[in-house]
Design a protein around this motif. Structure first.
Motif, PDB file in Angstrom:
ATOM      1  N   UNK A 159       0.882  -1.180  -0.064  1.00 59.69           N
ATOM      2  CA  UNK A 159       0.024   0.090  -0.047  1.00 59.69           C
ATOM      3  C   UNK A 159       0.786   1.133  -0.145  1.00 59.69           C
ATOM      4  N   UNK A 160       0.431   2.176  -0.921  1.00 62.38           N
ATOM      5  CA  UNK A 160       1.218   3.476  -0.896  1.00 62.38           C
ATOM      6  C   UNK A 160       0.377   4.725  -1.109  1.00 62.38           C
ATOM      7  N   UNK A 161       0.841   5.783  -1.073  1.00 67.31           N
ATOM      8  CA  UNK A 161      -0.037   7.079  -1.177  1.00 67.31           C
ATOM      9  C   UNK A 161       0.283   8.120  -1.947  1.00 67.31           C
ATOM     10  N   UNK A 162      -0.555   8.656  -2.628  1.00 71.25           N
ATOM     11  CA  UNK A 162      -0.043   9.882  -3.220  1.00 71.25           C
ATOM     12  C   UNK A 162      -0.954  10.845  -2.890  1.00 71.25           C
TER      13      UNK A 162
ATOM     14  N   UNK B 240      -3.696  12.185  -3.762  1.00 67.68           N
ATOM     15  CA  UNK B 240      -5.066  11.940  -3.899  1.00 67.68           C
ATOM     16  C   UNK B 240      -5.771  11.071  -2.946  1.00 67.68           C
ATOM     17  N   UNK B 241      -4.671   9.905  -2.733  1.00 70.50           N
ATOM     18  CA  UNK B 241      -5.239   8.685  -1.902  1.00 70.50           C
ATOM     19  C   UNK B 241      -4.330   7.389  -2.061  1.00 70.50           C
ATOM     20  N   UNK B 242      -5.070   6.506  -1.667  1.00 71.15           N
ATOM     21  CA  UNK B 242      -4.297   5.191  -1.562  1.00 71.15           C
ATOM     22  C   UNK B 242      -4.275   4.295  -2.922  1.00 71.15           C
ATOM     23  N   UNK B 243      -3.277   3.639  -3.094  1.00 74.50           N
ATOM     24  CA  UNK B 243      -2.947   2.782  -4.227  1.00 74.50           C
ATOM     25  C   UNK B 243      -2.831   1.267  -3.470  1.00 74.50           C
ATOM     26  N   UNK B 244      -3.199   0.311  -3.856  1.00 74.82           N
ATOM     27  CA  UNK B 244      -3.163  -0.992  -3.574  1.00 74.82           C
ATOM     28  C   UNK B 244      -2.365  -1.772  -4.717  1.00 74.82           C
ATOM     29  N   UNK B 245      -1.188  -2.691  -4.238  1.00 74.35           N
ATOM     30  CA  UNK B 245      -0.397  -3.378  -5.224  1.00 74.35           C
ATOM     31  C   UNK B 245      -1.300  -4.465  -5.627  1.00 74.35           C
ATOM     32  N   UNK B 246      -1.266  -4.741  -6.956  1.00 73.44           N
ATOM     33  CA  UNK B 246      -2.054  -6.036  -7.477  1.00 73.44           C
ATOM     34  C   UNK B 246      -0.960  -7.044  -7.996  1.00 73.44           C
ATOM     35  N   UNK B 247      -0.004  -6.509  -8.398  1.00 73.13           N
ATOM     36  CA  UNK B 247       0.966  -7.578  -9.119  1.00 73.13           C
ATOM     37  C   UNK B 247       2.425  -6.948  -9.484  1.00 73.13           C
TER      38      UNK B 247
ATOM     39  N   UNK C 144      -3.723  -0.453  -8.256  1.00 67.71           N
ATOM     40  CA  UNK C 144      -5.256   0.318  -8.268  1.00 67.71           C
ATOM     41  C   UNK C 144      -5.713   0.954  -7.154  1.00 67.71           C
ATOM     42  N   UNK C 145      -6.540   2.074  -7.481  1.00 67.57           N
ATOM     43  CA  UNK C 145      -7.335   2.608  -6.357  1.00 67.57           C
ATOM     44  C   UNK C 145      -8.713   1.916  -6.285  1.00 67.57           C
ATOM     45  N   UNK C 146      -9.292   2.063  -5.213  1.00 63.87           N
ATOM     46  CA  UNK C 146     -10.537   1.476  -4.925  1.00 63.87           C
ATOM     47  C   UNK C 146     -11.580   1.962  -6.223  1.00 63.87           C
ATOM     48  N   UNK C 147     -12.121   0.979  -6.668  1.00 62.97           N
ATOM     49  CA  UNK C 147     -13.219   1.192  -7.793  1.00 62.97           C
ATOM     50  C   UNK C 147     -12.706   2.039  -8.991  1.00 62.97           C
TER      51      UNK C 147
ATOM     52  N   UNK D  32       2.476   6.979   4.077  1.00 67.63           N
ATOM     53  CA  UNK D  32       1.425   7.470   4.937  1.00 67.63           C
ATOM     54  C   UNK D  32       0.617   8.148   4.242  1.00 67.63           C
ATOM     55  N   UNK D  33      -0.768   8.079   4.787  1.00 70.77           N
ATOM     56  CA  UNK D  33      -1.707   8.954   3.943  1.00 70.77           C
ATOM     57  C   UNK D  33      -1.402  10.435   3.906  1.00 70.77           C
ATOM     58  N   UNK D  34      -2.158  11.093   2.925  1.00 71.59           N
ATOM     59  CA  UNK D  34      -1.883  12.753   2.750  1.00 71.59           C
ATOM     60  C   UNK D  34      -2.630  13.180   4.001  1.00 71.59           C
ATOM     61  N   UNK D  35      -2.203  14.229   4.305  1.00 70.42           N
ATOM     62  CA  UNK D  35      -2.869  15.410   5.261  1.00 70.42           C
ATOM     63  C   UNK D  35      -3.892  16.256   4.690  1.00 70.42           C
ATOM     64  N   UNK D  36      -4.982  16.100   4.709  1.00 68.50           N
ATOM     65  CA  UNK D  36      -5.921  17.122   4.191  1.00 68.50           C
ATOM     66  C   UNK D  36      -6.235  18.358   4.779  1.00 68.50           C
ATOM     67  N   UNK D  37      -6.570  19.339   4.298  1.00 72.18           N
ATOM     68  CA  UNK D  37      -6.767  20.729   4.471  1.00 72.18           C
ATOM     69  C   UNK D  37      -7.641  20.633   5.827  1.00 72.18           C
ATOM     70  N   UNK D  38      -8.612  19.748   5.927  1.00 76.36           N
ATOM     71  CA  UNK D  38      -9.561  19.950   6.957  1.00 76.36           C
ATOM     72  C   UNK D  38      -8.666  19.498   8.311  1.00 76.36           C
ATOM     73  N   UNK D  39      -7.899  18.379   8.106  1.00 71.04           N
ATOM     74  CA  UNK D  39      -7.265  17.946   9.292  1.00 71.04           C
ATOM     75  C   UNK D  39      -6.056  18.987   9.738  1.00 71.04           C
ATOM     76  N   UNK D  40      -5.790  19.810   8.883  1.00 70.79           N
ATOM     77  CA  UNK D  40      -4.828  20.817   9.539  1.00 70.79           C
ATOM     78  C   UNK D  40      -5.416  22.259   9.999  1.00 70.79           C
ATOM     79  N   UNK D  41      -6.739  22.092  10.247  1.00 67.56           N
ATOM     80  CA  UNK D  41      -7.546  23.207  10.593  1.00 67.56           C
ATOM     81  C   UNK D  41      -7.914  24.270   9.643  1.00 67.56           C
TER      82      UNK D  41
END
Length: 73
Positions: free
Chosen positions: A15-18, A20-27, A36-39, A56-65
């Protein structure tokens, strides 16, 4: 960064993150990984690109206050 194309699948992070969000290794094969990303459709990255992504997941603006204001007309 030098990558050994003979890395075993267990040595490759699943699992890695950019920004935008999460990527999961398929092969993985040779110096490439299919992820792939979910869906979403799969994407192919080189091993170097895959390892350069964040663990690690990205820090979203809302989480930074930060707050956003919407003007109403």
């Amino acid at each position: 960064m030098r990558v050994n194309p003979k890395d075993k699948a267990g040595d490759i992070p699943a699992i890695k993150y950019d920004h935008i969000g999460k990527f999961t290794l398929m092969a993985s094969a040779g110096n490439y990984v299919m992820v792939r990303r979910s869906r979403c459709y799969p994407a192919i990255f080189t091993m170097k690109e895959w390892r350069a992504l964040s663990d690690t997941p990205p820090i979203y603006a809302a989480e930074q206050g930060e707050t956003f204001h919407v003007e109403r007309r």
